[in-house]
Design a protein around this motif. Structure first.
Motif, PDB file in Angstrom:
ATOM      1  N   UNK A   1       8.685  85.213  74.074  1.00 24.95           N
ATOM      2  CA  UNK A   1       8.684  84.501  72.717  1.00 24.95           C
ATOM      3  C   UNK A   1       9.732  85.055  71.584  1.00 24.95           C
ATOM      4  N   UNK A   2       9.818  86.505  71.744  1.00 26.78           N
ATOM      5  CA  UNK A   2      10.687  86.852  70.429  1.00 26.78           C
ATOM      6  C   UNK A   2      12.097  86.699  71.103  1.00 26.78           C
ATOM      7  N   UNK A   3      12.343  86.836  72.396  1.00 27.82           N
ATOM      8  CA  UNK A   3      13.745  86.464  72.858  1.00 27.82           C
ATOM      9  C   UNK A   3      14.220  85.022  72.725  1.00 27.82           C
ATOM     10  N   UNK A   4      13.249  84.022  72.959  1.00 26.72           N
ATOM     11  CA  UNK A   4      13.771  82.950  72.915  1.00 26.72           C
ATOM     12  C   UNK A   4      13.885  82.600  71.099  1.00 26.72           C
ATOM     13  N   UNK A   5      12.902  83.095  70.410  1.00 29.17           N
ATOM     14  CA  UNK A   5      13.256  82.680  68.870  1.00 29.17           C
ATOM     15  C   UNK A   5      14.260  83.423  68.345  1.00 29.17           C
ATOM     16  N   UNK A   6      14.462  84.805  68.605  1.00 23.48           N
ATOM     17  CA  UNK A   6      15.517  85.639  67.653  1.00 23.48           C
ATOM     18  C   UNK A   6      16.615  86.079  68.625  1.00 23.48           C
ATOM     19  N   UNK A   7      16.510  85.671  69.800  1.00 23.83           N
ATOM     20  CA  UNK A   7      17.731  86.512  70.693  1.00 23.83           C
ATOM     21  C   UNK A   7      17.586  87.876  71.101  1.00 23.83           C
ATOM     22  N   UNK A   8      18.576  88.623  71.147  1.00 25.48           N
ATOM     23  CA  UNK A   8      18.461  90.021  71.611  1.00 25.48           C
ATOM     24  C   UNK A   8      18.022  90.880  70.615  1.00 25.48           C
ATOM     25  N   UNK A   9      17.999  90.852  69.382  1.00 23.35           N
ATOM     26  CA  UNK A   9      17.251  91.499  68.344  1.00 23.35           C
ATOM     27  C   UNK A   9      15.799  91.370  68.602  1.00 23.35           C
ATOM     28  N   UNK A  10      15.336  89.867  68.670  1.00 23.16           N
ATOM     29  CA  UNK A  10      14.004  89.876  68.857  1.00 23.16           C
ATOM     30  C   UNK A  10      13.296  90.548  70.276  1.00 23.16           C
ATOM     31  N   UNK A  11      14.314  90.388  71.276  1.00 17.39           N
ATOM     32  CA  UNK A  11      13.993  91.227  72.470  1.00 17.39           C
ATOM     33  C   UNK A  11      13.646  92.594  72.494  1.00 17.39           C
ATOM     34  N   UNK A  12      14.649  93.118  71.601  1.00 25.36           N
ATOM     35  CA  UNK A  12      14.559  94.796  71.453  1.00 25.36           C
ATOM     36  C   UNK A  12      13.247  95.275  70.787  1.00 25.36           C
ATOM     37  N   UNK A  13      12.956  94.496  69.749  1.00 24.03           N
ATOM     38  CA  UNK A  13      11.927  94.833  68.874  1.00 24.03           C
ATOM     39  C   UNK A  13      10.541  94.130  69.307  1.00 24.03           C
ATOM     40  N   UNK A  14      10.673  93.215  70.155  1.00 20.24           N
ATOM     41  CA  UNK A  14       9.198  92.628  70.750  1.00 20.24           C
ATOM     42  C   UNK A  14       8.142  93.661  70.927  1.00 20.24           C
ATOM     43  N   UNK A  15       8.216  94.819  71.669  1.00 21.18           N
ATOM     44  CA  UNK A  15       7.435  95.686  72.151  1.00 21.18           C
ATOM     45  C   UNK A  15       6.769  96.596  70.897  1.00 21.18           C
ATOM     46  N   UNK A  16       7.484  97.229  70.043  1.00 30.96           N
ATOM     47  CA  UNK A  16       7.059  97.791  69.099  1.00 30.96           C
ATOM     48  C   UNK A  16       6.274  97.000  67.891  1.00 30.96           C
ATOM     49  N   UNK A  17       6.878  95.580  67.768  1.00 29.84           N
ATOM     50  CA  UNK A  17       6.450  94.722  66.958  1.00 29.84           C
ATOM     51  C   UNK A  17       4.986  94.272  67.553  1.00 29.84           C
ATOM     52  N   UNK A  18       4.943  94.153  68.758  1.00 24.72           N
ATOM     53  CA  UNK A  18       3.453  93.925  69.395  1.00 24.72           C
ATOM     54  C   UNK A  18       2.472  95.159  69.126  1.00 24.72           C
ATOM     55  N   UNK A  19       2.945  96.198  69.385  1.00 24.63           N
ATOM     56  CA  UNK A  19       1.999  97.338  69.288  1.00 24.63           C
ATOM     57  C   UNK A  19       1.645  97.453  67.720  1.00 24.63           C
ATOM     58  N   UNK A  20       2.447  97.164  66.750  1.00 22.36           N
ATOM     59  CA  UNK A  20       2.049  97.123  65.484  1.00 22.36           C
ATOM     60  C   UNK A  20       1.067  96.004  64.988  1.00 22.36           C
ATOM     61  N   UNK A  21       1.469  95.169  65.517  1.00 20.90           N
ATOM     62  CA  UNK A  21       0.470  93.722  65.237  1.00 20.90           C
ATOM     63  C   UNK A  21      -0.811  94.034  66.082  1.00 20.90           C
ATOM     64  N   UNK A  22      -1.159  94.533  67.172  1.00 21.43           N
ATOM     65  CA  UNK A  22      -2.280  94.729  67.885  1.00 21.43           C
ATOM     66  C   UNK A  22      -3.111  95.836  67.107  1.00 21.43           C
ATOM     67  N   UNK A  23      -2.323  96.853  66.775  1.00 24.06           N
ATOM     68  CA  UNK A  23      -2.975  97.963  65.714  1.00 24.06           C
ATOM     69  C   UNK A  23      -3.661  97.208  64.467  1.00 24.06           C
ATOM     70  N   UNK A  24      -2.757  96.343  63.741  1.00 22.62           N
ATOM     71  CA  UNK A  24      -3.472  95.796  62.466  1.00 22.62           C
ATOM     72  C   UNK A  24      -4.481  94.788  62.863  1.00 22.62           C
ATOM     73  N   UNK A  25      -4.464  94.215  63.773  1.00 20.44           N
ATOM     74  CA  UNK A  25      -5.319  93.147  64.211  1.00 20.44           C
ATOM     75  C   UNK A  25      -6.814  94.026  64.525  1.00 20.44           C
ATOM     76  N   UNK A  26      -6.434  95.038  65.275  1.00 22.09           N
ATOM     77  CA  UNK A  26      -7.830  95.668  65.510  1.00 22.09           C
ATOM     78  C   UNK A  26      -8.467  96.605  64.286  1.00 22.09           C
ATOM     79  N   UNK A  27      -7.478  96.905  63.304  1.00 21.04           N
ATOM     80  CA  UNK A  27      -8.080  97.508  62.137  1.00 21.04           C
ATOM     81  C   UNK A  27      -8.651  96.699  60.984  1.00 21.04           C
ATOM     82  N   UNK A  28      -7.897  95.357  60.906  1.00 18.54           N
ATOM     83  CA  UNK A  28      -8.166  94.775  59.575  1.00 18.54           C
ATOM     84  C   UNK A  28      -8.791  93.533  60.131  1.00 18.54           C
ATOM     85  N   UNK A  29      -8.910  92.765  61.219  1.00 21.87           N
ATOM     86  CA  UNK A  29      -9.728  91.679  61.640  1.00 21.87           C
ATOM     87  C   UNK A  29     -10.996  92.121  62.362  1.00 21.87           C
TER      88      UNK A  29
END
Length: 349
Positions: free
Chosen positions: A293-321
């Motif tokens: 998803x991140x690679x298609x939307x944002x190219x190489x930058x999205x591909x590089x940051x997809x995993x730490x961003x997914x880890x952060x979003x998962x942690x926030x979903x677990x804590x907040x939601x």
């Protein structure tokens, strides 16, 4: 509407608006934050060892990293440059050999025609102009990432207080806890990733050297760098080694493939779980989906940051939601008395 609901609604609206209007900018800022987490973690270690303040510890850590990079370059530069030059010399014949093998199939000429360099370079605003603009854009983004990370590492409390001020008073203590969880998640992921990269690079180099593959050092370095991209990176890192092994026969190709599969299996199922201790555990399907998803939307930058961003979003979903909304709501329902209980007792009597 309560102040709590209003503050959360405003934050959600602003975040959604920024994602819609400037998602690329947010991605660069997130990369800067990740770099700031790296600087903060290193500065914290230096501060504990030396006892110097935060600013001095950051400066000393940057000097140590710079000195280490320069020393490594001076120590390995001759071999690295020689092997890089040899790799650049040997890859074209290996690609030509692969091209001949593809051409032997009925569908080969059609595929090769689609990948012809003349087609990739042709047209106004084609590959050449795109590469130039992407290069200048990457340099600008790199400078922004450096400064964002540096400023965030020097005084993280300033930005934490700013985010905290946007929350209603009753939410601020919990907001501090969530920010701590977010920082802890990024530090865990980054530390584990750096150790995994070192492991993959070292043992890929040793494995390729043992089976007699030329340029093992530079191939191990490529494998270490591309490990930053989980799942997809190891596949890309194996391509140059497989191309160099093809002229030696299929047995050598099989050995190279065995080296990469063994190293990646040990890294994925032994090293990474031990390092991260399941604190940043991400389902493989989620990682691959986020990368696509991140690679298609944002190219190489999205591909590089997809995993730490997914880890952060998962942690926030677990804590907040999950924790603050779903579980709190469930506890409220369990503590509430059933309204029809007296009537039910009367009916039973």
């Amino acid at each position: 509407m309560s102040r709590r609901a209003v503050s959360l609604s405003v934050l959600a609206f602003v975040l959604a608006l920024l994602i819609l209007l400037a998602a690329d900018v947010l991605l660069v800022i997130f990369a800067g934050i990740l770099f700031g987490v790296f600087l903060s973690a290193g500065a914290g270690l230096v501060s504990r060892v030396t006892g110097v303040g935060r600013g001095g510890a950051i400066a000393l850590f940057i000097l140590l990293v710079t000195a280490g990079l320069i020393g490594s370059f001076l120590a390995f530069a001759p071999a690295m440059l020689e092997q890089a030059d040899e790799l650049a010399r040997q890859l074209p014949p290996a690609l030509e050999s692969l091209r001949d093998r593809i051409s032997s199939f009925s569908w080969g000429p059609s595929l090769l025609g689609r990948l012809a360099p003349s087609r990739l370079m042709s047209g106004e605003g084609g590959f050449a102009s795109t590469a130039v603009s992407a290069t200048f854009g990457a340099i600008g983004n790199f400078v922004i990432i450096l400064f964002v990370g540096l400023y965030a590492a020097i005084d993280p409390g300033l930005y934490r207080r700013g985010l905290r001020a946007l929350l209603s008073p009753e939410l601020r203590p919990r907001g501090e806890e969530v920010m701590d969880v977010a920082g802890h998640t990024l530090r865990n992921w980054l530390g584990g990733q750096l150790i995994s990269m070192s492991f993959v690079g070292l043992f890929t180099w040793l494995g390729l050297w043992l089976i007699g593959i030329p340029l093992a050092f530079i191939l191990g370095l490529i494998a270490a760098i591309l490990t930053f991209i989980p799942n997809i990176g190891p596949v890309l890192s194996a391509v140059p080694a497989l191309l160099l092994a093809m002229p030696e026969g299929w047995s050598q190709v099989g050995l190279v493939l065995a080296v990469f599969l063994t190293v990646q299996a040990v890294e994925s199922y032994v090293v990474t779980p031990i390092i991260q201790k399941e604190r940043v555990s991400l389902p493989p399907a989620l990682i691959i989906s986020a990368q696509l998803l991140m690679g298609v939307l944002f190219g190489l930058m999205g591909l590089l940051l997809a995993t730490p961003l997914a880890a952060l979003v998962l942690a926030l979903v677990r804590e907040v939601y999950v924790h603050d909304y779903l579980e709190e709501r469930q506890e409220t329902l369990l503590l509430r008395d059933p309204p029809d209980q007296p009537m039910q007792e009367k009916r039973q009597l």
